[in-house]
Design a protein around this motif. Structure first.
Motif: not given
Length: 300
Positions: A281-300
């Motif tokens: 579960a933590l590995r799965d969530l870690s992928r989600t979190a990393a993707n979310e943070r990358a997408a947020r950085a790309a929007r800046r």
């Protein structure tokens, strides 16, 4: 222990009934200085366990009471031990109790932090006081669509703990995770004989408040108490039904009727989404979190 148990059972609880006696036994052991020592020792062990679960690179989420933030951006928030409305003697004495107000604060910090891409509730609790639990359920439910929130049941998600967990976007459980205990209990004491000192407590209620002290040994008195418990239980069931995308009728019929279901049986009943280990579960969530943070950085 008797006085401690009376104090603990003076209000409704969304908790496994046997756990009330355990909490009373803890309270009865208190001596000058011992509560402070137990608080420090309990919290030290609790932090070590939480650090081990979050990983060696995890750091405390800024401003949080217990929430840890992994390097990948997962906020891990514990819902461990008995749940109380606020930090008190029991949460500090055991070091592992959960304060609903502090839990709400940690959730809000995780929701608003740009460093957090996903949230995991680490759940192992017998439940606790229903005070503030409806607000926590609303808070969690409102996070849907903003950040992915997974409640992972490592041991027990009983009563108030399941009330909270069921409002997360996803509920996952270990094979031996226990979920349910949906309902509200009250244990009301009535002194019928003098105590060891020869004293007998007698209460006299004012004329216009006959329902202030209902007699649980009479049909009318028990009915008055049950009416109060049923009103809390109705909100409990409504929040679970909303969180699990089902009906109150199905919660009443299929979610254990006050009992608990284990692992795959809880999933089959609709109480959880899947059986999944903590690491997966933590590995799965870690992928989600990393993707979310990358997408947020790309929007800046």
């Amino acid at each position: 222990m008797t006085s401690a148990l009376h104090a603990l059972t003076a209000e409704p609880w969304a908790i496994r009934p046997d756990y009330l006696h355990f909490m009373a036994s803890l309270a009865s052991l208190d001596r000058p200085g011992r509560a402070e020592r137990r608080a420090a020792e309990g919290e030290d062990w609790f932090r070590l366990d939480l650090q081990a679960a979050a990983g060696p690179t995890a750091q405390r989420l800024e401003g949080a009471r217990y929430a840890m933030l992994t390097r990948e951006g997962v906020a891990i928030i514990p819902v461990i031990g008995p749940i109380f409305p606020r930090a008190n003697m029991m949460t500090e004495m055991s070091g592992t109790g959960t304060s609903a107000s502090m839990l709400a604060r940690d959730l809000a910090l995780a929701r608003d932090s740009a460093d957090v891409g996903a949230v995991m509730l680490l759940v192992d609790s017998p439940g606790g006081s229903p005070t503030g639990i409806n607000a926590l359920a609303d808070q969690l439910y409102a996070m849907r669509g903003r950040k992915r929130v997974v409640a992972h049941v490592s041991g027990s998600a009983a009563s108030a703990a399941y009330w909270i967990a069921s409002s997360a976007g996803e509920v996952v459980t270990e094979k031996t995770g226990m979920l349910g205990s949906i309902g509200v209990v009250a244990a009301i004491s009535k002194q019928v004989e003098p105590d060891a000192t020869g004293s007998l407590s007698i209460e006299i209620v004012s004329s216009n408040a006959p329902n202030k002290r209902p007699d649980p040994q009479t049909e009318d008195g028990a009915g008055q108490v049950r009416t109060l418990l049923d009103a809390i239980e109705m909100q409990f069931i409504a929040d679970v039904a909303r969180g699990r995308k089902t009906t109150p009728a199905r919660v009443r019929s299929d979610f254990g009727s006050g009992g608990m279901k284990v692992g795959a049986d809880a999933v089959a009943a609709g109480m959880a989404d899947r059986v999944q280990t903590y690491d997966t579960a933590l590995r799965d969530l870690s992928r989600t979190a990393a993707n979310e943070r990358a997408a947020r950085a790309a929007r800046r």
